[in-house]
Design a protein around this motif. Structure first.
Motif, PDB file in Angstrom:
ATOM      1  N   PRO A 335       0.779  -1.240   0.000  1.00  0.00           N
ATOM      2  CA  PRO A 335       0.000   0.000   0.000  1.00  0.00           C
ATOM      3  C   PRO A 335       0.803   1.278   0.000  1.00  0.00           C
ATOM      4  CG  PRO A 335      -0.048  -1.033   2.170  1.00  0.00           C
ATOM      5  CD  PRO A 335       0.609  -2.010   1.246  1.00  0.00           C
ATOM      6  N   ASP A 336       2.063   1.223   0.492  1.00  0.00           N
ATOM      7  CA  ASP A 336       2.842   2.460   0.552  1.00  0.00           C
ATOM      8  C   ASP A 336       3.469   2.832  -0.791  1.00  0.00           C
ATOM      9  OD1 ASP A 336       2.188   2.810   3.203  1.00  0.00           O
ATOM     10  OD2 ASP A 336       3.898   1.633   3.905  1.00  0.00           O
ATOM     11  N   ALA A 337       3.393   1.904  -1.744  1.00  0.00           N
ATOM     12  CA  ALA A 337       3.939   2.205  -3.069  1.00  0.00           C
ATOM     13  C   ALA A 337       2.935   3.055  -3.857  1.00  0.00           C
ATOM     14  CB  ALA A 337       4.230   0.914  -3.823  1.00  0.00           C
ATOM     15  N   PHE A 338       3.456   4.087  -4.522  1.00  0.00           N
ATOM     16  CA  PHE A 338       2.623   4.886  -5.420  1.00  0.00           C
ATOM     17  C   PHE A 338       2.623   4.173  -6.765  1.00  0.00           C
ATOM     18  CE2 PHE A 338       2.016   8.221  -8.603  1.00  0.00           C
ATOM     19  CZ  PHE A 338       0.881   8.850  -8.112  1.00  0.00           C
ATOM     20  N   ASP A 339       1.472   3.655  -7.173  1.00  0.00           N
ATOM     21  CA  ASP A 339       1.413   2.813  -8.364  1.00  0.00           C
ATOM     22  C   ASP A 339       0.188   3.187  -9.194  1.00  0.00           C
ATOM     23  OD1 ASP A 339       1.238   0.863 -10.270  1.00  0.00           O
ATOM     24  OD2 ASP A 339       1.080  -0.828  -8.871  1.00  0.00           O
ATOM     25  N   ILE A 340       0.437   3.876 -10.305  1.00  0.00           N
ATOM     26  CA  ILE A 340      -0.694   4.352 -11.116  1.00  0.00           C
ATOM     27  C   ILE A 340      -1.389   3.220 -11.856  1.00  0.00           C
ATOM     28  CG2 ILE A 340       0.198   6.704 -11.384  1.00  0.00           C
ATOM     29  CD1 ILE A 340       1.227   5.923 -14.149  1.00  0.00           C
ATOM     30  N   HIS A 341      -0.831   2.024 -11.794  1.00  0.00           N
ATOM     31  CA  HIS A 341      -1.473   0.902 -12.489  1.00  0.00           C
ATOM     32  C   HIS A 341      -2.314   0.032 -11.569  1.00  0.00           C
ATOM     33  CE1 HIS A 341       0.526   1.915 -16.171  1.00  0.00           C
ATOM     34  NE2 HIS A 341       1.676   1.966 -15.527  1.00  0.00           N
ATOM     35  N   ARG A 342      -2.276   0.326 -10.268  1.00  0.00           N
ATOM     36  CA  ARG A 342      -3.072  -0.505  -9.355  1.00  0.00           C
ATOM     37  C   ARG A 342      -4.553  -0.129  -9.502  1.00  0.00           C
ATOM     38  NH1 ARG A 342      -1.695  -0.912  -4.132  1.00  0.00           N
ATOM     39  NH2 ARG A 342       0.179   0.372  -3.992  1.00  0.00           N
ATOM     40  N   ASN A 343      -5.425  -0.987  -8.988  1.00  0.00           N
ATOM     41  CA  ASN A 343      -6.846  -0.645  -8.943  1.00  0.00           C
ATOM     42  C   ASN A 343      -7.091   0.137  -7.656  1.00  0.00           C
ATOM     43  OD1 ASN A 343      -9.562  -0.419  -8.838  1.00  0.00           O
ATOM     44  ND2 ASN A 343     -10.007  -2.620  -8.861  1.00  0.00           N
ATOM     45  N   SER A 344      -7.194   1.462  -7.789  1.00  0.00           N
ATOM     46  CA  SER A 344      -7.405   2.322  -6.610  1.00  0.00           C
ATOM     47  C   SER A 344      -8.868   2.701  -6.442  1.00  0.00           C
ATOM     48  CB  SER A 344      -6.610   3.630  -6.751  1.00  0.00           C
ATOM     49  OG  SER A 344      -5.283   3.397  -7.062  1.00  0.00           O
ATOM     50  N   LYS A 345      -9.725   2.188  -7.323  1.00  0.00           N
ATOM     51  CA  LYS A 345     -11.092   2.719  -7.393  1.00  0.00           C
ATOM     52  C   LYS A 345     -11.859   2.692  -6.079  1.00  0.00           C
ATOM     53  CE  LYS A 345     -12.477   2.274 -12.218  1.00  0.00           C
ATOM     54  NZ  LYS A 345     -13.360   1.578 -13.170  1.00  0.00           N
ATOM     55  N   SER A 346     -11.560   1.718  -5.237  1.00  0.00           N
ATOM     56  CA  SER A 346     -12.373   1.596  -4.023  1.00  0.00           C
ATOM     57  C   SER A 346     -11.758   2.336  -2.832  1.00  0.00           C
ATOM     58  CB  SER A 346     -12.599   0.126  -3.676  1.00  0.00           C
ATOM     59  OG  SER A 346     -11.375  -0.514  -3.466  1.00  0.00           O
ATOM     60  N   HIS A 347     -10.857   3.295  -3.097  1.00  0.00           N
ATOM     61  CA  HIS A 347     -10.320   4.073  -1.978  1.00  0.00           C
ATOM     62  C   HIS A 347     -11.440   4.869  -1.299  1.00  0.00           C
ATOM     63  CE1 HIS A 347     -10.653   8.006  -3.840  1.00  0.00           C
ATOM     64  NE2 HIS A 347     -10.110   7.525  -4.940  1.00  0.00           N
ATOM     65  N   LEU A 348     -11.184   5.246  -0.057  1.00  0.00           N
ATOM     66  CA  LEU A 348     -12.215   5.934   0.730  1.00  0.00           C
ATOM     67  C   LEU A 348     -11.890   7.419   0.920  1.00  0.00           C
ATOM     68  CD1 LEU A 348     -12.923   3.220   3.484  1.00  0.00           C
ATOM     69  CD2 LEU A 348     -13.965   3.476   1.225  1.00  0.00           C
ATOM     70  N   ALA A 349     -11.092   7.981   0.000  1.00  0.00           N
ATOM     71  CA  ALA A 349     -10.713   9.392   0.146  1.00  0.00           C
ATOM     72  C   ALA A 349     -11.932  10.317   0.096  1.00  0.00           C
ATOM     73  CB  ALA A 349      -9.704   9.784  -0.934  1.00  0.00           C
ATOM     74  N   PHE A 350     -12.999   9.866  -0.556  1.00  0.00           N
ATOM     75  CA  PHE A 350     -14.229  10.659  -0.579  1.00  0.00           C
ATOM     76  C   PHE A 350     -15.233  10.178   0.471  1.00  0.00           C
ATOM     77  CE2 PHE A 350     -12.796  11.393  -5.066  1.00  0.00           C
ATOM     78  CZ  PHE A 350     -12.661  12.770  -4.987  1.00  0.00           C
ATOM     79  N   GLY A 351     -14.763   9.369   1.401  1.00  0.00           N
ATOM     80  CA  GLY A 351     -15.644   8.875   2.454  1.00  0.00           C
ATOM     81  C   GLY A 351     -16.446   7.666   2.004  1.00  0.00           C
ATOM     82  N   PHE A 352     -17.403   7.277   2.845  1.00  0.00           N
ATOM     83  CA  PHE A 352     -18.243   6.114   2.573  1.00  0.00           C
ATOM     84  C   PHE A 352     -19.541   6.311   3.326  1.00  0.00           C
ATOM     85  CE2 PHE A 352     -19.432   1.581   2.511  1.00  0.00           C
ATOM     86  CZ  PHE A 352     -19.088   1.254   1.215  1.00  0.00           C
ATOM     87  N   GLY A 353     -20.573   5.560   2.922  1.00  0.00           N
ATOM     88  CA  GLY A 353     -21.879   5.756   3.546  1.00  0.00           C
ATOM     89  C   GLY A 353     -22.649   6.838   2.800  1.00  0.00           C
ATOM     90  N   ILE A 354     -23.759   7.240   3.381  1.00  0.00           N
ATOM     91  CA  ILE A 354     -24.668   8.161   2.675  1.00  0.00           C
ATOM     92  C   ILE A 354     -24.061   9.542   2.458  1.00  0.00           C
ATOM     93  CG2 ILE A 354     -26.737   6.967   3.472  1.00  0.00           C
ATOM     94  CD1 ILE A 354     -27.107   9.238   5.519  1.00  0.00           C
ATOM     95  N   HIS A 355     -22.969   9.851   3.158  1.00  0.00           N
ATOM     96  CA  HIS A 355     -22.352  11.176   3.019  1.00  0.00           C
ATOM     97  C   HIS A 355     -21.188  11.189   2.032  1.00  0.00           C
ATOM     98  CE1 HIS A 355     -24.557  13.308   6.151  1.00  0.00           C
ATOM     99  NE2 HIS A 355     -24.577  12.150   6.794  1.00  0.00           N
ATOM    100  N   GLN A 356     -20.960  10.075   1.342  1.00  0.00           N
ATOM    101  CA  GLN A 356     -19.814  10.066   0.431  1.00  0.00           C
ATOM    102  C   GLN A 356     -19.869  11.281  -0.492  1.00  0.00           C
ATOM    103  OE1 GLN A 356     -19.255   7.206  -2.877  1.00  0.00           O
ATOM    104  NE2 GLN A 356     -17.413   6.561  -1.794  1.00  0.00           N
ATOM    105  N   CYS A 357     -18.719  11.889  -0.704  1.00  0.00           N
ATOM    106  CA  CYS A 357     -18.627  13.175  -1.403  1.00  0.00           C
ATOM    107  C   CYS A 357     -19.488  13.237  -2.664  1.00  0.00           C
ATOM    108  CB  CYS A 357     -17.176  13.457  -1.768  1.00  0.00           C
ATOM    109  SG  CYS A 357     -16.986  15.020  -2.639  1.00  0.00           S
TER     110      CYS A 357
END
Lengths: 408, 70
Positions: A335-357
């Motif tokens: 996870p600490d590697a910056f990898d533009i080819h990984r599947n990052s789609k499910s990251h939670l940077a926009f939150g989760f639940g009904i308040h997701q950005c």
């Protein structure tokens, strides 16, 4: 005993959230220690109120999507990110981010239809124009230049003016005042005055639109408020201020951090420059890697709940720092590697639940355009000075850079 | 497995219009006007989209509104 202790202190005392970052490119080191203690560990907030923290992606989702988890920061036990946070809540009428259902449901659905991927794509030409003009200003100006104040903040502010339909005649004022709210060079007094100016401006725009509806977002919201029979000028002003607050600093921080992040990863940057179609993957990986809203994915339990075998009493803070979840090796290998080819789609940077950005598709598109155009038009862009000397927003609600001197 | 028939539905009482399913599988889902809620374009998704649909349902949909049978 002469003094009864209200809350028996567990041994050792639980750590305090938020926790500091030691390395600017990594989440707080304390998360790794807490990860070893189990799916949920007790913590306290800055006011000493008890809560539970998870570093895991799956548990974070369980907490943030829990039907008994409230986002109302006025509820006792809601994690305070800075002392006295709840006291500011008198100012938050219309702030969707602090609403619970059923109130939240009503306003969320009014807005969600305006921020779909399809809708956002129709804004592409306006976004490209704003970004293009911003880069031209950089190229025409002196070097070195501070990318935060001279590009990231104004670009993000202009995009919000465009979204909210702030008239062109007011955009200088809007940009100046929104910049003053966020600049670390402003005094507390300047910040407060700038906020009053911005709020007043949005209030005037809404009053004008109320008389003369257009096809902009605020007019659409006026129509929707009226259809639902809930029109309230001050509520809509609060909503507009919230949209500004949610979209301005966050986007600006990601512009500056993302630029730095890519400059720090020359191989990935070279690949991206050669193939701009990688932009969506680059942006999602930057969002995962920096997780600038790490502190805001919090809730409070409205009832006693049980999560992963842990009994959590009503009124406990529920803390799911997304920088931790976004480095969970169970979801993001190495996870600490910056990898533009990984599947990052499910990251939670926009939150989760009904308040997701709500604005996430807009944010992604803005960032895709910014990074693509910035490195296309200024391919030799580089940090002016030492990265080790850069000042990061360690104490702020949203992680970012105070300044990023660049040259080319 | 692989060739199992998958059936997908979206619970509109839960959906909050975050559009994660559209990000995961734009061939299978779209967001409707005016409330942004998701509708299913392919109730029985083609095999090539099934993994993305499962990821959307399991990990991406923030409202956990996607139901999969099969």
């Amino acid at each position: 005993m002469t003094e009864a202790q209200a809350v028996p202190a567990p041994t050792p005392a639980p750590p305090t959230f938020p926790m500091p970052r030691a390395c600017p490119f990594a989440p707080p080191a304390a998360y790794s220690e807490l990860a070893e203690k189990g799916p949920l560990t007790p913590v306290v907030d800055v006011e000493g109120t008890a809560g539970w923290l998870t570093t895991r992606h799956d548990v974070a989702r369980d907490l943030l999507a829990h039907p008994k988890a409230s986002k109302n920061l006025l509820r006792p036990g809601f994690p305070a990110l800075f002392p006295g946070a709840a006291a500011l809540a008198g100012e938050i009428k219309g702030f969707l981010i602090w609403m619970d259902p059923p109130e939240h449901t009503l306003y969320r659905h009014m807005l969600a239809g305006e921020f779909t991927m399809r809708r956002v794509q129709t804004m592409r030409p306006q976004i490209e124009k704003i970004v293009d003009e911003g880069i031209t200003r950089l190229l025409d100006g002196p070097r070195p230049v501070d990318l935060v104040h001279e590009f990231a903040l104004p670009t993000a502010s202009l995009l919000i003016s465009e979204l909210l339909g702030v008239p062109y005649s007011e955009r200088d004022l809007f940009q100046h005042a929104t910049g003053a709210i966020l600049s670390h060079e402003s005094t507390q007094e300047q910040r407060k005055n700038a906020f009053i100016q911005v709020r007043g401006l949005l209030s005037r725009v809404i009053a004008e639109r109320t008389e003369n509806l257009g096809d902009d977002l605020l007019s659409t919201l006026i129509r929707k408020y009226r259809e639902a029979d809930v029109f309230d000028h001050d509520h809509l002003v609060g909503m507009a201020v919230m949209l500004l607050g949610a979209g301005h600093e966050t986007t600006a921080n990601m512009i500056a951090l993302g630029t730095l992040g890519l400059l720090q990863q020359p191989e990935a940057l070279a690949e991206f420059k050669a193939d701009p179609a990688l932009a969506p993957k680059v942006v999602d990986e930057l969002l995962r890697y920096f997780s600038i809203g790490d502190h805001v994915t919090c809730r409070v339990a409205t009832e006693d709940i049980e999560v992963r075998g842990v009994h959590i009493p009503a009124g406990s803070g529920l803390i799911a720092p997304n920088a931790a979840a976004n480095r969970d090796p169970a979801v993001f290998p190495n996870p600490d590697a910056f990898d533009i080819h990984r599947n990052s789609k499910s990251h939670l940077a926009f939150g989760f639940g009904i308040h997701q950005c709500l604005g996430q598709h807009l944010a992604r598109l803005e960032l895709e355009i910014v990074f693509t155009e910035l490195f296309r038009r200024i391919p030799d862009l580089r940090v002016d000075g030492e990265v080790a000397d850069l000042q990061f927003k360690d104490q702020a609600l949203f992680y970012g850079l105070h300044r990023l001197p660049v040259t080319w | 497995m692989g060739e199992t028939t998958m059936r997908v539905t979206v619970d509109h009482d839960l959906c909050v219009g975050a559009g994660q399913c559209v990000r995961a599988a734009p061939e299978v889902f779209e967001q409707r006007d005016p409330d942004g809620k998701s509708t299913v374009l392919q109730p029985v998704p083609d095999a090539q989209y099934q993994a993305a649909v499962r990821e959307a349902a399991a990990r991406m949909c923030p409202a956990r509104a996607i139901n999969i049978e099969g």
